[in-house]
Design a protein around this motif. Structure first.
Motif, mmCIF file in Angstrom:
data_model
loop_
_atom_site.group_PDB
_atom_site.id
_atom_site.type_symbol
_atom_site.label_atom_id
_atom_site.label_comp_id
_atom_site.label_asym_id
_atom_site.label_seq_id
_atom_site.Cartn_x
_atom_site.Cartn_y
_atom_site.Cartn_z
ATOM 1 N N GLY A 41 9.356 6.110 1.328
ATOM 2 C CA GLY A 41 10.702 6.012 0.774
ATOM 3 C C GLY A 41 11.440 7.315 1.006
ATOM 4 N N ALA A 42 12.717 7.208 1.335
ATOM 5 C CA ALA A 42 13.513 8.409 1.611
ATOM 6 C C ALA A 42 14.982 8.136 1.338
ATOM 7 N N THR A 43 15.696 9.186 0.987
ATOM 8 C CA THR A 43 17.144 9.077 0.935
ATOM 9 C C THR A 43 17.648 9.091 2.378
ATOM 10 N N ALA A 44 18.797 8.451 2.589
ATOM 11 C CA ALA A 44 19.280 8.217 3.955
ATOM 12 C C ALA A 44 19.488 9.500 4.753
ATOM 13 N N PHE A 70 16.606 4.749 0.170
ATOM 14 C CA PHE A 70 17.085 4.668 -1.204
ATOM 15 C C PHE A 70 18.388 5.445 -1.312
ATOM 16 N N SER A 71 19.255 5.003 -2.208
ATOM 17 C CA SER A 71 20.535 5.683 -2.387
ATOM 18 C C SER A 71 20.578 6.494 -3.678
ATOM 19 N N ASP A 72 19.453 6.606 -4.364
ATOM 20 C CA ASP A 72 19.392 7.443 -5.561
ATOM 21 C C ASP A 72 18.069 8.195 -5.588
ATOM 22 N N TYR A 73 17.881 9.017 -6.615
ATOM 23 C CA TYR A 73 16.681 9.840 -6.698
ATOM 24 C C TYR A 73 15.659 9.309 -7.702
ATOM 25 N N VAL A 74 15.942 8.202 -8.356
ATOM 26 C CA VAL A 74 15.026 7.658 -9.354
ATOM 27 C C VAL A 74 14.124 6.585 -8.743
ATOM 28 N N LYS A 75 14.707 5.663 -8.018
ATOM 29 C CA LYS A 75 13.952 4.519 -7.497
ATOM 30 C C LYS A 75 12.807 4.885 -6.558
ATOM 31 N N PRO A 76 12.927 5.919 -5.710
ATOM 32 C CA PRO A 76 11.786 6.225 -4.835
ATOM 33 C C PRO A 76 10.521 6.603 -5.620
ATOM 34 N N LEU A 78 9.857 5.659 -8.758
ATOM 35 C CA LEU A 78 9.411 4.450 -9.452
ATOM 36 C C LEU A 78 8.637 3.542 -8.497
ATOM 37 N N ALA A 79 9.158 3.380 -7.268
ATOM 38 C CA ALA A 79 8.482 2.554 -6.267
ATOM 39 C C ALA A 79 7.130 3.143 -5.886
ATOM 40 N N LEU A 80 7.051 4.458 -5.783
ATOM 41 C CA LEU A 80 5.773 5.109 -5.475
ATOM 42 C C LEU A 80 4.791 4.905 -6.614
ATOM 43 N N ASN A 81 5.254 5.073 -7.825
ATOM 44 C CA ASN A 81 4.403 4.877 -8.993
ATOM 45 C C ASN A 81 3.887 3.437 -9.077
ATOM 46 N N ASP A 82 4.722 2.475 -8.654
ATOM 47 C CA ASP A 82 4.338 1.055 -8.672
ATOM 48 C C ASP A 82 3.562 0.654 -7.425
ATOM 49 N N LYS A 83 3.213 1.616 -6.587
ATOM 50 C CA LYS A 83 2.423 1.426 -5.370
ATOM 51 C C LYS A 83 3.118 0.532 -4.333
ATOM 52 N N GLU A 84 4.455 0.519 -4.376
ATOM 53 C CA GLU A 84 5.236 -0.182 -3.354
ATOM 54 C C GLU A 84 5.414 0.690 -2.116
ATOM 55 N N LEU A 85 5.148 1.998 -2.269
ATOM 56 C CA LEU A 85 5.253 2.973 -1.185
ATOM 57 C C LEU A 85 3.953 3.749 -1.089
ATOM 58 N N ASP A 86 3.687 4.312 0.092
ATOM 59 C CA ASP A 86 2.551 5.210 0.263
ATOM 60 C C ASP A 86 2.942 6.649 -0.057
ATOM 61 N N ALA A 87 4.211 6.977 0.130
ATOM 62 C CA ALA A 87 4.718 8.324 -0.137
ATOM 63 C C ALA A 87 6.230 8.241 -0.198
#
Length: 165
Positions: A41-44, A70-76, A78-87
């Protein structure tokens, strides 16, 4: 910029190696080529742009780099914590530390990243000298970047912080 790309490539390679160390019940492939998928996950701008620069190099190494913007700094986080991302790749350590402390998450830094330069911008005012007394100035609302913004405003002599702040 070249040092940044080399450091990021090393970080991504380390993440790929670490990902390959998991799953002990899988059989070894005796050197056969395996394709590894790495979701980051990354900001654009500029983080996804930087990742896109190394996507081709990683593909030659058998890594399918999937960049989730991602367009914000919270969701990346949260997604990492929920294991939707590797980093994820977008934040500096003070922001991460504050984020995980406030939300009681178990996220850690895998390595240092560059810190975005911060500036003072206006569509109307052309010079810092033209800023009127008592003007309203917007700054980031997170503690780490808010502090950087206040320090920048002090260095521009637009405000004076208390000693020790």
């Amino acid at each position: 910029m070249k040092k940044l790309l080399v450091a990021l490539l090393a970080l991504v390679s380390l993440a790929v190696v670490a990902a390959g160390c998991g799953g002990g019940d899988k059989k070894a492939d005796n050197g056969a080529d395996k394709k590894v998928t790495l979701k980051i996950g990354a900001t654009a701008v500029p983080h996804a742009e930087i990742l896109n620069q190394i996507k081709g190099t990683l593909a030659k190494e058998g890594v399918d780099l999937q960049i989730i913007e991602f367009s914000d700094y919270v969701k990346p986080n949260l997604a990492l914590n929920d294991k939707e991302l590797d980093a994820n790749f977008f934040q500096h350590e003070p922001y991460l530390d504050t984020f995980v402390s406030e939300r009681k998450m178990n996220l850690v830094s895998a390595g240092k990243v560059h810190i975005e330069p911060m500036g003072i911008y206006s569509k109307k005012i052309k010079s810092l000298n033209d800023i009127p007394e008592g003007a309203k100035i917007a700054i980031p609302n997170d503690p780490s970047n808010g502090g950087r913004a206040l320090a920048l405003l002090q260095s521009a002599k637009l405000l004076k912080l208390k000693d020790g702040v």
